[in-house]
Design a protein around this motif. Sequence first.
Motif, PDB file in Angstrom:
ATOM      1  N   GLN A 112       0.793  -1.169   0.134  1.00  0.00           N
ATOM      2  CA  GLN A 112      -0.033  -0.023   0.225  1.00  0.00           C
ATOM      3  C   GLN A 112       0.894   1.147   0.166  1.00  0.00           C
ATOM      4  O   GLN A 112       0.702   2.229  -0.670  1.00  0.00           O
ATOM      5  CB  GLN A 112      -0.975   0.005   1.162  1.00  0.00           C
ATOM      6  CG  GLN A 112      -2.097   1.046   1.039  1.00  0.00           C
ATOM      7  CD  GLN A 112      -3.240   0.765   2.063  1.00  0.00           C
ATOM      8  OE1 GLN A 112      -3.654  -0.190   2.242  1.00  0.00           O
ATOM      9  NE2 GLN A 112      -3.348   1.908   3.025  1.00  0.00           N
ATOM     10  N   ILE A 115       2.636   1.637  -3.719  1.00  0.00           N
ATOM     11  CA  ILE A 115       1.755   1.885  -4.626  1.00  0.00           C
ATOM     12  C   ILE A 115       1.191   3.400  -4.329  1.00  0.00           C
ATOM     13  O   ILE A 115       1.272   4.262  -5.340  1.00  0.00           O
ATOM     14  CB  ILE A 115       0.669   1.120  -4.777  1.00  0.00           C
ATOM     15  CG1 ILE A 115       1.016  -0.401  -5.220  1.00  0.00           C
ATOM     16  CG2 ILE A 115      -0.493   1.464  -5.691  1.00  0.00           C
ATOM     17  CD1 ILE A 115      -0.140  -1.536  -5.067  1.00  0.00           C
ATOM     18  N   THR A 119       1.248   6.735  -6.991  1.00  0.00           N
ATOM     19  CA  THR A 119       0.036   7.090  -7.166  1.00  0.00           C
ATOM     20  C   THR A 119      -0.670   8.000  -6.192  1.00  0.00           C
ATOM     21  O   THR A 119      -0.358   9.201  -5.976  1.00  0.00           O
ATOM     22  CB  THR A 119      -1.104   5.825  -7.384  1.00  0.00           C
ATOM     23  OG1 THR A 119      -1.096   5.162  -6.345  1.00  0.00           O
ATOM     24  CG2 THR A 119      -0.531   4.889  -8.669  1.00  0.00           C
ATOM     25  N   THR A 123      -5.921   5.410  -4.279  1.00  0.00           N
ATOM     26  CA  THR A 123      -5.752   4.327  -5.262  1.00  0.00           C
ATOM     27  C   THR A 123      -5.050   3.196  -4.766  1.00  0.00           C
ATOM     28  O   THR A 123      -5.215   1.960  -5.037  1.00  0.00           O
ATOM     29  CB  THR A 123      -4.827   5.129  -6.577  1.00  0.00           C
ATOM     30  OG1 THR A 123      -5.854   6.177  -7.003  1.00  0.00           O
ATOM     31  CG2 THR A 123      -4.417   4.117  -7.615  1.00  0.00           C
ATOM     32  N   ALA A 124      -3.827   3.299  -4.013  1.00  0.00           N
ATOM     33  CA  ALA A 124      -3.146   2.269  -3.351  1.00  0.00           C
ATOM     34  C   ALA A 124      -4.002   1.516  -2.646  1.00  0.00           C
ATOM     35  O   ALA A 124      -3.870   0.221  -2.528  1.00  0.00           O
ATOM     36  CB  ALA A 124      -2.095   3.001  -2.693  1.00  0.00           C
ATOM     37  N   SER A 126      -7.088   0.763  -2.718  1.00  0.00           N
ATOM     38  CA  SER A 126      -8.129   0.354  -3.692  1.00  0.00           C
ATOM     39  C   SER A 126      -7.479  -1.014  -4.524  1.00  0.00           C
ATOM     40  O   SER A 126      -8.069  -2.079  -4.362  1.00  0.00           O
ATOM     41  CB  SER A 126      -8.693   0.789  -4.932  1.00  0.00           C
ATOM     42  OG  SER A 126      -9.448   2.133  -4.291  1.00  0.00           O
ATOM     43  N   VAL A 127      -6.119  -0.621  -4.954  1.00  0.00           N
ATOM     44  CA  VAL A 127      -5.577  -1.832  -5.612  1.00  0.00           C
ATOM     45  C   VAL A 127      -5.031  -2.894  -4.697  1.00  0.00           C
ATOM     46  O   VAL A 127      -5.255  -4.271  -4.988  1.00  0.00           O
ATOM     47  CB  VAL A 127      -4.079  -1.235  -6.399  1.00  0.00           C
ATOM     48  CG1 VAL A 127      -3.021  -2.396  -6.925  1.00  0.00           C
ATOM     49  CG2 VAL A 127      -4.647  -0.180  -7.488  1.00  0.00           C
ATOM     50  N   LEU A 130      -8.052  -5.158  -3.630  1.00  0.00           N
ATOM     51  CA  LEU A 130      -8.118  -6.021  -4.647  1.00  0.00           C
ATOM     52  C   LEU A 130      -7.288  -7.246  -4.422  1.00  0.00           C
ATOM     53  O   LEU A 130      -7.529  -8.353  -4.676  1.00  0.00           O
ATOM     54  CB  LEU A 130      -8.238  -5.462  -5.958  1.00  0.00           C
ATOM     55  CG  LEU A 130      -9.632  -4.510  -6.432  1.00  0.00           C
ATOM     56  CD1 LEU A 130      -9.502  -3.835  -7.600  1.00  0.00           C
ATOM     57  CD2 LEU A 130     -10.645  -5.381  -6.293  1.00  0.00           C
ATOM     58  N   LEU A 131      -6.079  -6.876  -4.323  1.00  0.00           N
ATOM     59  CA  LEU A 131      -4.858  -7.997  -4.485  1.00  0.00           C
ATOM     60  C   LEU A 131      -5.128  -8.866  -2.995  1.00  0.00           C
ATOM     61  O   LEU A 131      -5.128  -9.869  -3.070  1.00  0.00           O
ATOM     62  CB  LEU A 131      -3.469  -7.158  -4.298  1.00  0.00           C
ATOM     63  CG  LEU A 131      -3.239  -6.481  -5.539  1.00  0.00           C
ATOM     64  CD1 LEU A 131      -1.581  -5.740  -5.196  1.00  0.00           C
ATOM     65  CD2 LEU A 131      -2.991  -7.550  -6.609  1.00  0.00           C
ATOM     66  N   THR A 147     -12.156  -8.963  -0.085  1.00  0.00           N
ATOM     67  CA  THR A 147     -11.542  -7.355  -0.735  1.00  0.00           C
ATOM     68  C   THR A 147     -12.193  -6.286   0.350  1.00  0.00           C
ATOM     69  O   THR A 147     -11.503  -5.432   0.579  1.00  0.00           O
ATOM     70  CB  THR A 147     -12.278  -7.291  -1.973  1.00  0.00           C
ATOM     71  OG1 THR A 147     -11.676  -8.132  -2.859  1.00  0.00           O
ATOM     72  CG2 THR A 147     -11.843  -5.770  -2.608  1.00  0.00           C
TER      73      THR A 147
END
Length: 188
Positions: A112, A115, A119, A123-124, A126-127, A130-131, A147
């Motif tokens: 986190q 990323i 960014t 955004t971090a 969220s990404v 999801l991961l 998630t």
Amino acid sequence: MRQKNRVFSLGLLFECGLGFLGFAIAWLAGISLTGQLQPSLAAIELGLLATLPMFAMLGLISVTNWAPIVALRRQVEEIVQQLFGDANWLDVAVMSVAAGVGEEILFRGALQLWIASWTNPWTALSVVSLLFGLAHSLSTTYFVVATAIGAYFGWLALEYDDLIAPIVAHAVYDFVAILYFRSRAAAQ
């Protein structure tokens, strides 16, 4: 019994390995996690309080009759019974702490923050959520729930600029959820 000990040892090694992987990624990315890992009574209290919405969600999952949640509940009961059916509460606690520490250092600490460095924090979050969901995706429903939980842990890390609260919340939730689903599976 020997097989159960081997599975437990491999699981513990895996969860601890995630933490080491997180430290390695952070080191390679030039991110210091030291400031994020300063235990304090306030951070521990926040982590404990943060379990309350998760326990409410666990309660809803336990009583709903919606088919995808019923299937998820059965799936989790089966997995928990296979992995922890013969485990004592100390084994469950050790594995829960290892998962909380290892997964939070990797996902909320290293990934986190890394990323977010190229960014932005949301955004971090969220990404990485999801991961985290993908890493736990035994089914579509499990992916969605994991998630959402990952987003919650990510928000805790972001909101409090600390990994202790999400580590405590993760470990305590896992401990209670494993014992709960194990008792449900044993009762059936």
